[in-house]
Design an enzyme around this catalytic site. Structure first.
Site, PDB file in Angstrom:
ATOM      1  N   ARG A  42      45.665  36.224  37.536  1.00 48.13           N
ATOM      2  CA  ARG A  42      44.968  37.083  36.699  1.00 48.13           C
ATOM      3  C   ARG A  42      43.356  36.592  36.495  1.00 48.13           C
ATOM      4  O   ARG A  42      42.425  37.241  36.800  1.00 48.13           O
ATOM      5  CB  ARG A  42      45.310  37.254  35.273  1.00 48.13           C
ATOM      6  N   GLN A  56      45.999  43.948  37.394  1.00 50.09           N
ATOM      7  CA  GLN A  56      46.938  43.231  37.593  1.00 50.09           C
ATOM      8  C   GLN A  56      47.370  43.243  39.020  1.00 50.09           C
ATOM      9  O   GLN A  56      48.003  42.190  39.658  1.00 50.09           O
ATOM     10  CB  GLN A  56      48.346  43.873  36.680  1.00 50.09           C
ATOM     11  N   ARG A  71      40.497  47.756  27.585  1.00 49.89           N
ATOM     12  CA  ARG A  71      41.843  48.257  27.499  1.00 49.89           C
ATOM     13  C   ARG A  71      42.108  49.371  26.380  1.00 49.89           C
ATOM     14  O   ARG A  71      42.010  48.987  25.228  1.00 49.89           O
ATOM     15  CB  ARG A  71      42.911  46.917  27.183  1.00 49.89           C
ATOM     16  N   ASP A 109      58.813  46.236  35.733  1.00 54.54           N
ATOM     17  CA  ASP A 109      58.016  46.031  34.762  1.00 54.54           C
ATOM     18  C   ASP A 109      58.812  46.515  33.393  1.00 54.54           C
ATOM     19  O   ASP A 109      59.944  47.025  33.445  1.00 54.54           O
ATOM     20  CB  ASP A 109      56.786  47.032  34.954  1.00 54.54           C
ATOM     21  N   HIS A 113      46.603  49.835  35.886  1.00 52.09           N
ATOM     22  CA  HIS A 113      46.231  48.279  35.666  1.00 52.09           C
ATOM     23  C   HIS A 113      45.757  47.593  37.038  1.00 52.09           C
ATOM     24  O   HIS A 113      46.485  46.979  37.271  1.00 52.09           O
ATOM     25  CB  HIS A 113      47.751  47.828  35.035  1.00 52.09           C
ATOM     26  N   CYS A 142      54.807  41.854  35.615  1.00 44.64           N
ATOM     27  CA  CYS A 142      53.222  41.621  35.019  1.00 44.64           C
ATOM     28  C   CYS A 142      53.518  40.845  33.559  1.00 44.64           C
ATOM     29  O   CYS A 142      52.328  40.496  33.380  1.00 44.64           O
ATOM     30  CB  CYS A 142      52.545  42.801  35.077  1.00 44.64           C
TER      31      CYS A 142
END
Ligand code: NVA
Length: 307
Positions: free
Chosen positions: A292, A131, A101, A224, A128, A264
């Site tokens: 996930r 996700q 990340r 989000d 991402h 998410c």
């Protein structure tokens, strides 16, 4: 050829479906797949805050028979104390795969070029994809077939999740509608890439200014945070600009009857989503969070098979 998951379109439509099938199989039989037996180590490098990514990869790598090794990117001085290329070479001698990340997609590409092991994007400013695999698994579970399903992403279309929904949704043959203010659409190159893919899968990508038009007819409504990591100083402007795109019960009423709601996380109740919506009967956010683990186990196993 060594494969990586740096962006959502690193998987072809068939490959994406294969990984999602594997994720479902792993969910049904969590301890039945042991490609990391040994245990082999997977390095998880975090330059930015994390909760779900760290816990779901840690648990998932253990279930695959492996050892999850967390590397604090700040302590390591990623790209500062030593170059990304040198870190990549070191990790490549210790681990079977790297999960990273970090802010910049270009650094992730360098990691993939120099580590000699599969690299998985655990969130950059641009994408991402982990996700999205979990989210697509969740849509399959609640809605059914992905192909032809209409999904509305409302709010900050210019963030990693907006870009990833456009790319992964198009790959799955979905009709992706992004409802975002002027200047906050997904990246133009990403939209072009997604439309090219949609031309082959039967999906589509539509950019909408009006949040009501965006969610009308949607079977899946997604939002989000309005203030993604690294954009904290723009907070005040963003809150003002995005207010009409808040996922309220009133906005959700324009979607299909029974539409599911996705986020998410982390979520800010009363800002981008109402508490009654995220904590209500249409919300599938906890399934997304659980998935996930399954989806990431699947992509790790799939990449390791090709390494
Ligand atoms: N767009 C959000 C996603 C968090 C998982 C961010 O980048 O902060």
């Amino acid at each position: 050829m060594m494969r990586h998951l740096l962006a959502d379109d690193d998987l072809t439509p068939d490959e994406q479906a294969e990984v999602l099938d594997l994720a479902a199989a792993m969910k049904a039989d969590p301890f039945g797949h042991r490609p990391l037996e040994g245990p082999r180590t997977v390095a998880m490098v975090f330059d930015r805050p994390t909760l779900r990514t760290q816990v779901s990869f840690s648990a998932g790598i253990a279930e695959l028979g492996g050892h999850p090794m967390t590397v604090d990117g700040g302590l390591a001085g990623m790209g500062e104390r030593e170059s990304v290329e040198d870190v990549a070479r070191v990790l490549g001698r210790q681990a079977a795969a790297v999960v990273w990340r970090t802010a910049h997609q270009a650094d992730l590409v360098l990691m993939a070029e120099h580590s000699g092991i599969p690299v998985v994007n655990a969130l950059t400013d641009e994408f991402h994809p982990c996700q999205l695999l979990a989210d697509l698994q969740t849509v399959r579970e609640h809605v059914g077939a992905l192909s032809g399903t209409r999904v509305a992403f409302v709010g900050d279309g210019a963030c990693n999740m907006g870009n990833s929904w456009v790319l992964a949704g198009a790959t799955a043959g979905m009709h992706v509608v992004v409802g975002a203010p002027d200047g906050y659409e997904p990246d133009a190159d990403v939209v072009a890439r997604a439309r090219e893919i949609a031309g082959r899968t039967g999906g589509s990508v539509t950019l909408e200014r009006d949040p009501v038009a965006a969610v009308t007819g949607a079977a899946v409504v997604v939002t989000d945070t309005w203030v993604s990591m690294g954009r904290e100083e723009q907070r005040a402007d963003r809150l003002r600009l995005f207010t009409p795109y808040a996922l309220t019960g009133e906005l959700l009423a324009h979607a299909d009857t029974g539409a599911i709601v996705m986020h998410c996380l982390p979520a800010y109740r009363g800002t981008e989503i109402d508490a009654a919506v995220i904590d209500g009967p249409r919300s599938v956010v906890w399934d997304e969070a659980e998935n996930r683990r399954h989806a990431q186990k699947a992509i790790l196993a799939w990449l390791l098979e090709r390494a």
